[in-house]
Structure formats: structure tokens, C-alpha cells
Design a protein around this motif. Structure first.
Motif, PDB file in Angstrom:
ATOM      1  N   GLU A 200       0.832  -1.194   0.000  1.00  0.00           N
ATOM      2  CA  GLU A 200       0.000   0.000   0.000  1.00  0.00           C
ATOM      3  C   GLU A 200       0.869   1.248   0.000  1.00  0.00           C
ATOM      4  OE1 GLU A 200      -4.020   1.056   2.257  1.00  0.00           O
ATOM      5  OE2 GLU A 200      -2.321   0.995   3.670  1.00  0.00           O
ATOM      6  N   ALA A 201       1.903   1.246   0.820  1.00  0.00           N
ATOM      7  CA  ALA A 201       2.791   2.403   0.931  1.00  0.00           C
ATOM      8  C   ALA A 201       3.427   2.740  -0.412  1.00  0.00           C
ATOM      9  CB  ALA A 201       3.867   2.127   1.981  1.00  0.00           C
ATOM     10  N   ILE A 202       3.974   1.734  -1.080  1.00  0.00           N
ATOM     11  CA  ILE A 202       4.656   1.966  -2.360  1.00  0.00           C
ATOM     12  C   ILE A 202       3.669   2.395  -3.436  1.00  0.00           C
ATOM     13  CG2 ILE A 202       6.042   0.898  -4.177  1.00  0.00           C
ATOM     14  CD1 ILE A 202       7.173  -0.984  -2.016  1.00  0.00           C
ATOM     15  N   ALA A 203       2.500   1.750  -3.482  1.00  0.00           N
ATOM     16  CA  ALA A 203       1.516   2.052  -4.516  1.00  0.00           C
ATOM     17  C   ALA A 203       1.002   3.487  -4.424  1.00  0.00           C
ATOM     18  CB  ALA A 203       0.342   1.081  -4.426  1.00  0.00           C
ATOM     19  N   LEU A 204       0.962   4.050  -3.212  1.00  0.00           N
ATOM     20  CA  LEU A 204       0.380   5.376  -3.016  1.00  0.00           C
ATOM     21  C   LEU A 204       1.399   6.506  -3.018  1.00  0.00           C
ATOM     22  CD1 LEU A 204      -2.185   4.645  -0.135  1.00  0.00           C
ATOM     23  CD2 LEU A 204      -2.668   4.869  -2.581  1.00  0.00           C
ATOM     24  N   ALA A 205       2.588   6.279  -2.488  1.00  0.00           N
ATOM     25  CA  ALA A 205       3.443   7.365  -2.031  1.00  0.00           C
ATOM     26  C   ALA A 205       4.491   7.825  -3.044  1.00  0.00           C
ATOM     27  CB  ALA A 205       4.124   6.963  -0.729  1.00  0.00           C
ATOM     28  N   ASP A 206       4.996   9.035  -2.792  1.00  0.00           N
ATOM     29  CA  ASP A 206       6.190   9.542  -3.466  1.00  0.00           C
ATOM     30  C   ASP A 206       7.458   9.099  -2.745  1.00  0.00           C
ATOM     31  OD1 ASP A 206       4.728  11.181  -5.379  1.00  0.00           O
ATOM     32  OD2 ASP A 206       4.296  12.520  -3.702  1.00  0.00           O
ATOM     33  N   ARG A 207       7.336   8.907  -1.428  1.00  0.00           N
ATOM     34  CA  ARG A 207       8.445   8.426  -0.612  1.00  0.00           C
ATOM     35  C   ARG A 207       7.912   7.471   0.425  1.00  0.00           C
ATOM     36  NH1 ARG A 207      10.037  13.366   2.225  1.00  0.00           N
ATOM     37  NH2 ARG A 207      11.301  12.028   3.546  1.00  0.00           N
ATOM     38  N   VAL A 208       8.746   6.488   0.807  1.00  0.00           N
ATOM     39  CA  VAL A 208       8.412   5.576   1.898  1.00  0.00           C
ATOM     40  C   VAL A 208       9.488   5.734   2.978  1.00  0.00           C
ATOM     41  CG1 VAL A 208       8.082   3.185   2.614  1.00  0.00           C
ATOM     42  CG2 VAL A 208       7.267   3.933   0.365  1.00  0.00           C
ATOM     43  N   VAL A 209       9.055   6.119   4.165  1.00  0.00           N
ATOM     44  CA  VAL A 209       9.943   6.255   5.311  1.00  0.00           C
ATOM     45  C   VAL A 209       9.781   5.024   6.197  1.00  0.00           C
ATOM     46  CG1 VAL A 209      10.420   7.585   7.417  1.00  0.00           C
ATOM     47  CG2 VAL A 209       9.921   8.775   5.262  1.00  0.00           C
ATOM     48  N   VAL A 210      10.888   4.359   6.504  1.00  0.00           N
ATOM     49  CA  VAL A 210      10.868   3.152   7.322  1.00  0.00           C
ATOM     50  C   VAL A 210      11.366   3.501   8.719  1.00  0.00           C
ATOM     51  CG1 VAL A 210      11.673   0.771   7.578  1.00  0.00           C
ATOM     52  CG2 VAL A 210      11.346   1.750   5.291  1.00  0.00           C
ATOM     53  N   MET A 211      10.603   3.059   9.732  1.00  0.00           N
ATOM     54  CA  MET A 211      10.977   3.311  11.119  1.00  0.00           C
ATOM     55  C   MET A 211      11.466   2.034  11.781  1.00  0.00           C
ATOM     56  SD  MET A 211       8.285   6.030  12.658  1.00  0.00           S
ATOM     57  CE  MET A 211       8.441   7.757  12.210  1.00  0.00           C
ATOM     58  N   THR A 212      12.321   2.205  12.766  1.00  0.00           N
ATOM     59  CA  THR A 212      12.878   1.083  13.509  1.00  0.00           C
ATOM     60  C   THR A 212      11.870   0.547  14.513  1.00  0.00           C
ATOM     61  OG1 THR A 212      13.747   2.470  15.296  1.00  0.00           O
ATOM     62  CG2 THR A 212      15.167   2.141  13.364  1.00  0.00           C
ATOM     63  N   ALA A 213      12.210  -0.596  15.098  1.00  0.00           N
ATOM     64  CA  ALA A 213      11.456  -1.093  16.249  1.00  0.00           C
ATOM     65  C   ALA A 213      11.521  -0.058  17.366  1.00  0.00           C
ATOM     66  CB  ALA A 213      12.037  -2.429  16.711  1.00  0.00           C
ATOM     67  N   SER A 214      10.526  -0.074  18.249  1.00  0.00           N
ATOM     68  CA  SER A 214      10.404   0.914  19.322  1.00  0.00           C
ATOM     69  C   SER A 214      11.651   0.952  20.209  1.00  0.00           C
ATOM     70  CB  SER A 214       9.174   0.588  20.177  1.00  0.00           C
ATOM     71  OG  SER A 214       9.020   1.545  21.194  1.00  0.00           O
ATOM     72  N   PRO A 215      12.075   2.179  20.573  1.00  0.00           N
ATOM     73  CA  PRO A 215      11.549   3.480  20.189  1.00  0.00           C
ATOM     74  C   PRO A 215      11.930   3.829  18.760  1.00  0.00           C
ATOM     75  CG  PRO A 215      13.476   3.787  21.576  1.00  0.00           C
ATOM     76  CD  PRO A 215      13.200   2.310  21.549  1.00  0.00           C
ATOM     77  N   ALA A 216      10.972   4.351  18.025  1.00  0.00           N
ATOM     78  CA  ALA A 216      11.131   4.504  16.579  1.00  0.00           C
ATOM     79  C   ALA A 216      12.045   5.666  16.224  1.00  0.00           C
ATOM     80  CB  ALA A 216       9.767   4.709  15.935  1.00  0.00           C
ATOM     81  N   THR A 217      12.901   5.419  15.250  1.00  0.00           N
ATOM     82  CA  THR A 217      13.620   6.471  14.557  1.00  0.00           C
ATOM     83  C   THR A 217      13.701   6.052  13.093  1.00  0.00           C
ATOM     84  OG1 THR A 217      15.573   7.910  14.661  1.00  0.00           O
ATOM     85  CG2 THR A 217      15.946   5.532  14.865  1.00  0.00           C
ATOM     86  N   VAL A 218      14.098   6.936  12.233  1.00  0.00           N
ATOM     87  CA  VAL A 218      14.110   6.628  10.801  1.00  0.00           C
ATOM     88  C   VAL A 218      15.340   5.805  10.454  1.00  0.00           C
ATOM     89  CG1 VAL A 218      14.231   7.613   8.481  1.00  0.00           C
ATOM     90  CG2 VAL A 218      12.800   8.705  10.223  1.00  0.00           C
ATOM     91  N   CYS A 219      15.109   4.669   9.771  1.00  0.00           N
ATOM     92  CA  CYS A 219      16.234   3.833   9.336  1.00  0.00           C
ATOM     93  C   CYS A 219      16.283   3.681   7.821  1.00  0.00           C
ATOM     94  CB  CYS A 219      16.193   2.460   9.998  1.00  0.00           C
ATOM     95  SG  CYS A 219      14.752   1.459   9.576  1.00  0.00           S
ATOM     96  N   GLY A 220      15.316   4.260   7.114  1.00  0.00           N
ATOM     97  CA  GLY A 220      15.314   4.190   5.661  1.00  0.00           C
ATOM     98  C   GLY A 220      14.359   5.211   5.076  1.00  0.00           C
ATOM     99  N   ASP A 221      14.750   5.800   3.953  1.00  0.00           N
ATOM    100  CA  ASP A 221      13.927   6.804   3.286  1.00  0.00           C
ATOM    101  C   ASP A 221      14.079   6.574   1.784  1.00  0.00           C
ATOM    102  OD1 ASP A 221      12.632   9.079   2.315  1.00  0.00           O
ATOM    103  OD2 ASP A 221      13.376  10.356   3.937  1.00  0.00           O
ATOM    104  N   TYR A 222      13.018   6.093   1.129  1.00  0.00           N
ATOM    105  CA  TYR A 222      13.104   5.613  -0.246  1.00  0.00           C
ATOM    106  C   TYR A 222      12.206   6.435  -1.162  1.00  0.00           C
ATOM    107  CZ  TYR A 222      15.167   1.500   1.971  1.00  0.00           C
ATOM    108  OH  TYR A 222      15.968   0.653   2.705  1.00  0.00           O
ATOM    109  N   ARG A 223      12.770   6.892  -2.266  1.00  0.00           N
ATOM    110  CA  ARG A 223      12.000   7.601  -3.278  1.00  0.00           C
ATOM    111  C   ARG A 223      11.263   6.596  -4.163  1.00  0.00           C
ATOM    112  NH1 ARG A 223      10.120  12.484  -3.652  1.00  0.00           N
ATOM    113  NH2 ARG A 223      12.045  13.145  -2.616  1.00  0.00           N
ATOM    114  N   VAL A 224       9.976   6.852  -4.416  1.00  0.00           N
ATOM    115  CA  VAL A 224       9.163   5.993  -5.272  1.00  0.00           C
ATOM    116  C   VAL A 224       9.034   6.681  -6.630  1.00  0.00           C
ATOM    117  CG1 VAL A 224       6.948   4.834  -5.577  1.00  0.00           C
ATOM    118  CG2 VAL A 224       7.908   5.100  -3.278  1.00  0.00           C
ATOM    119  N   GLU A 225       9.763   6.190  -7.602  1.00  0.00           N
ATOM    120  CA  GLU A 225       9.807   6.825  -8.930  1.00  0.00           C
ATOM    121  C   GLU A 225       8.815   6.181  -9.892  1.00  0.00           C
ATOM    122  OE1 GLU A 225      11.431   9.430  -9.364  1.00  0.00           O
ATOM    123  OE2 GLU A 225      13.105   9.482  -7.949  1.00  0.00           O
ATOM    124  N   LEU A 226       7.594   5.972  -9.425  1.00  0.00           N
ATOM    125  CA  LEU A 226       6.542   5.415 -10.276  1.00  0.00           C
ATOM    126  C   LEU A 226       5.675   6.553 -10.802  1.00  0.00           C
ATOM    127  CD1 LEU A 226       5.511   2.415  -7.986  1.00  0.00           C
ATOM    128  CD2 LEU A 226       6.935   2.318 -10.042  1.00  0.00           C
TER     129      LEU A 226
END
Length: 268
Positions: A200-226
Motif C-alpha cells: 500500500e505504501a509503495i503504490a500510493l506514495a512519493d516516498r516511503v519512510v521506514v521506522m525502527t522497532a520501538s523506540p522509533a527512529t528513521v532507518c530508511g527513506d526511499y523515493r518511489v519513482e513510479l
């Protein structure tokens, strides 16, 4: 470069924990959302994704670091924000039309102005002919259309969406994903969309931000070039989609496994 409409600068949120301790929901968040950008946020269950939305909306205050909307620290509920929750907020004693008109009425529109604007959005989300229906007379997908109209009728500059389609069956969920893309297109609104569903995230978004296990911080930020406009069923069949899914899942899977291990450790 365009200034971000949302910015996290080392944002951290702590809550009182059980037994007098402190629970850190998110820590040291760093990412931005540009005007008109659609950003999906994924991560393990309970990692703090919804807390991220609460910091933007002003429903929660940042404990450390900064959360900014339009360059200003969030210290209340900012203007121009629409929030679509997992559970819809339709009022059972109001018709479809009056539910959608309720927001403009609260913002000072006359009854006739609010109902006229609401009628436009009821048509836009595909509910023409159901204006006089009550929520109990609607299917789950139709109630989500009402909730979507409620969110967009006030022309929000920022739309926050907390797993809005998770309770729907697969077919209805796909229809609502396409509907969201259709009605969002051209609004110029920035979207932050929290979901457990990577497809769902990839199909909808311009970017997908991935968070870590709690406590959450950003571990990935991906551009969706569709390319847009998108049909969610068709886009999932492309090689580009599958390649991106594999790449992001490699990061997300590690965090899901870490969260499971942490949960198993608590049980033990």
C-alpha cells in the motif's frame, strides 16, 4: 528549494510508563515533507508511527528536539490540517451530507454554504444519491468515503492518515486506495500516511519512510519513482514496483524481526 511544510529535527516523544518509568515512543526523528508530497510511513507494530502523526497535529507535544509545521514549532493544533483516523469519525445521528458539512460549519460557514460545499465533495468521492443516508445504512467502504470527504472539504494543506483503510476487505481497500489518489490529485496537499502494508505504501506514495522497532527512529527513506497518475492494481504488477518492494522489505524485515525478538524477551 521549496521549504518543507513538515520538518522533524531530532524529535523525541516520551510518555509515563508502567511502574513509574518512562516510555520513549519515538526518538531523534529527522525527516521532512515537502508541499504536495505524499509520504508513507511504515514500521513494526507499536513502534510509534501514530505518535509521529500526533506530533504534527499538535495532539502531543514533542518532549525533545523539534517538530515544525510551515517552519514554526508545533505548540498547538496548526491551521490547515486534516486528520483521517483508523476509526472513522462520522456522527451516527447526522446524514452523509450533514456529516461532511459539519467541518465547514465549525469554521464559520453558513448552513447553506457548508451544505453546498459538502454536496460537491459527496459527489467527488462517489456518494451522489446517498446524501440523506445515515452511517448505519452505509457499507464500510462508503463510510470511508464519507470520512475522506470530511477530511478534504476544508481544503487542508496537510493530510494525516493513520491506517485509514486497514479495517476494509481487500477489494474495498484497493478501491479506496485508487479513490484517495484520484481525489488527492490536484489538491496540492501534503500527505503523511501511516500503514503496516508495504505494498500500500509503495503504490500510493512519493516516498516511503521506514521506522525502527520501538523506540522509533528513521532507518530508511526511499523515493518511489513510479509515474502518476497511478492505478494501484496495475502498478503492483510492474518490475519497478517489485524491485522497490524487495529493497524496502530488506530494511523493514530486520526491524519487524527485532520487534518480535524484543516482544519475546518481555514474555520470557
Amino acid at each position: 528549494m521549496t521549504n518543507p511544510v513538515i520538518e522533524f529535527r531530532g524529535a523525541t516523544k516520551r510518555f509515563p510508563g508502567t511502574g513509574g518509568g518512562i516510555h520513549t515512543a519515538v526518538r531523534n526523528l529527522h525527516f521532512t515533507v515537502a508541499p504536495g508530497e505524499f509520504v508513507a510511513v511504515v514500521g513494526p507494530t507499536g513502534c510509534g508511527k501514530s505518535t509521529t502523526l500526533s506530533l504534527v497535529s499538535g495532539l502531543e507535544r514533542t518532549s525533545a528536539g523539534r517538530t515544525l509545521v510551515r517552519g514554526k514549532d508545533v505548540d498547538g493544533i496548526p491551521e490547515g490540517i486534516g486528520y483521517m483516523f483508523q476509526q472513522d469519525a462520522v456522527l451516527p445521528w447526522r446524514t452523509v451530507l450533514d456529516n461532511v458539512a459539519f467541518g465547514p460549519r465549525l469554521r464559520g460557514s453558513s448552513k447553506s454554504q457548508a451544505r453546498e460545499r459538502a454536496s460537491q465533495w459527496v459527489h467527488t468521492v462517489g456518494l451522489a444519491g446517498f446524501e440523506k443516508y445515515y452511517p448505519h445504512q452505509l457499507s464500510g467502504g462508503m463510510r470511508k468515503r464519507v470520512a475522506l470527504a470530511q477530511t478534504l472539504v476544508n481544503d487542508p494543506e496537510i493530510i494525516l492518515m493513520d491506517e485509514p483503510f486497514s479495517a476494509l476487505d481487500v477489494q474495498t481497500r484497493q478501491l479506496m486506495q485508487d479513490e484517495l489518489l484520484r481525489v488527492w490529485s490536484g489538491t496540492g496537499a501534503a500527505v503523511v500516511f501511516v500503514t503496516h502494508d508495504l505494498e500500500e505504501a509503495i503504490a500510493l506514495a512519493d516516498r516511503v519512510v521506514v521506522m525502527t522497532a520501538s523506540p522509533a527512529t528513521v532507518c530508511g527513506d526511499y523515493r518511489v519513482e513510479l509515474a502518476r497518475p497511478r492505478n494501484v492494481e496495475e502498478v503492483r504488477l510492474t518490475d519497478e514496483f517489485r524491485t522497490l518492494y524487495t529493497e524496502i522489505w530488506g530494511t523493514l524485515r530486520d526491524q519487524v524481526e527485532a520487534a518480535r525478538a524484543k516482544g519475546a524477551g518481555r514474555v520470557a
